[in-house]
Write an enzyme that holds these catalytic residues in place. Sequence first.
Site, mmCIF file in Angstrom:
data_model
loop_
_atom_site.group_PDB
_atom_site.id
_atom_site.type_symbol
_atom_site.label_atom_id
_atom_site.label_comp_id
_atom_site.label_asym_id
_atom_site.label_seq_id
_atom_site.Cartn_x
_atom_site.Cartn_y
_atom_site.Cartn_z
ATOM 1 N N SER A 1 -1.403 8.455 6.912
ATOM 2 C CA SER A 1 -2.433 9.078 6.086
ATOM 3 C C SER A 1 -3.080 10.247 6.838
ATOM 4 O O SER A 1 -2.391 11.208 7.166
ATOM 5 C CB SER A 1 -3.451 8.027 5.646
ATOM 6 O OG SER A 1 -4.272 8.510 4.606
ATOM 7 N N ASN B 1 2.989 8.135 4.687
ATOM 8 C CA ASN B 1 2.020 8.346 3.604
ATOM 9 C C ASN B 1 1.163 9.578 3.877
ATOM 10 O O ASN B 1 -0.060 9.538 3.806
ATOM 11 C CB ASN B 1 1.159 7.100 3.407
ATOM 12 C CG ASN B 1 1.994 5.875 3.085
ATOM 13 O OD1 ASN B 1 2.422 5.165 4.000
ATOM 14 N ND2 ASN B 1 2.216 5.623 1.813
ATOM 15 N N HIS C 1 0.097 2.913 -0.663
ATOM 16 C CA HIS C 1 -0.368 3.743 0.453
ATOM 17 C C HIS C 1 -0.320 3.033 1.803
ATOM 18 O O HIS C 1 -0.099 3.681 2.827
ATOM 19 C CB HIS C 1 -1.800 4.215 0.176
ATOM 20 C CG HIS C 1 -2.272 5.285 1.112
ATOM 21 N ND1 HIS C 1 -1.677 6.536 1.174
ATOM 22 C CD2 HIS C 1 -3.264 5.303 2.043
ATOM 23 C CE1 HIS C 1 -2.300 7.270 2.071
ATOM 24 N NE2 HIS C 1 -3.260 6.545 2.633
#
Length: 263
Positions: free
Chosen positions: A96, A120, A241
Site C-alpha cells: 500500500s 497493492n 487489499h
Amino acid sequence: MISKTLQLSNNRIAHYFEQGEGEPLVLIHGVGMQAAAWYPQIEYFSKDYRVISVDMPGHGQSTKLTDGAPLKAFVDWTIEFITALNLGAVNLAGHSMGSLITTGVSATRPDLVKRMAVLNGVYKRTTQARDAVVNRAEELKTGHIDIETPLQRWFGESEAEQIAAARVKSWLEDVDLSGYTTAYAAFAHGDQIYADDWAKIQCPALVLTGTDDPNSTAEMAIQMASQAQHGTAIVIENERHMVNLTAPDEVNNAMQAWLETKV
C-alpha cells in the site's frame, strides 16, 4: 522476532523487527499498520533470509515526521534507514503506502535496492478515486479515525479473514493520530509523484494485487510492471487489499520466485 531500534538524524528513532539470516529482505507496511503486519512473510522468509520489517514513521515505535510531511520525506527517511543498516543493496518490498515508498527508493537510489516488490500499490489514480482518498485524508484532520469502513472493504467473512481483520483493527486502534494523519495525506497525494519513474527501475520488480481491490487495481499493477525494465505483474483472484494476510501462501510463493530472480 527481535525488536531493534536505529538512531537516525534529528534524534529520530526507527524501530524494526529482525528475524533470520541471509540475504536482507526489508518490508515496509501501509498506513495505519505496524511492522508486525507482515507476520506471514516474516515467519516464512526468515527461514532463508534476514527479514527486517520496519515501523513506518509515526507508526508503532518509530518517531513521526513533521506534520504535513510529503511522500518524499518518507522516501528520504527510508533511504536513511536502509543506509544506516549498512547491509548494502537489499530486497525491498512495500504494501500500500509502503509500495509508494518502495517505488521512490528504487527510482532514486537504485544502488540500495537489489530487487523491489510492490503489493497493492497505487498508480495514477482516476480523478474520482483521488478525490475520495483525499477526502478521507481531510476527515482525519478532524481527529476521527473510521476503522470499520476499511475493515469492511479489506476483509470478507471467512474465519481466516476475520482473524486477520482482528489484528488489523488492533493496529488501527493503537495508531498515533498525528502520525497516521500525516502518512495518510502523503499517501493520498502521492500516487503520481514517482509514477513516471518506473522506466528507470532496472532491478527485478514484482507488482502484485488482488482482483477485488478497487483502489489498487489489477490495471494499475499491469501498468506499473509494464513500465519497469524487468517487471512482473501478478493478480490473485478473489483477493482484496490486505492480500499478504488473506492469501499468504500465494503471496509468499510469488515473492519467493521474485527473490530467486537473478540480478
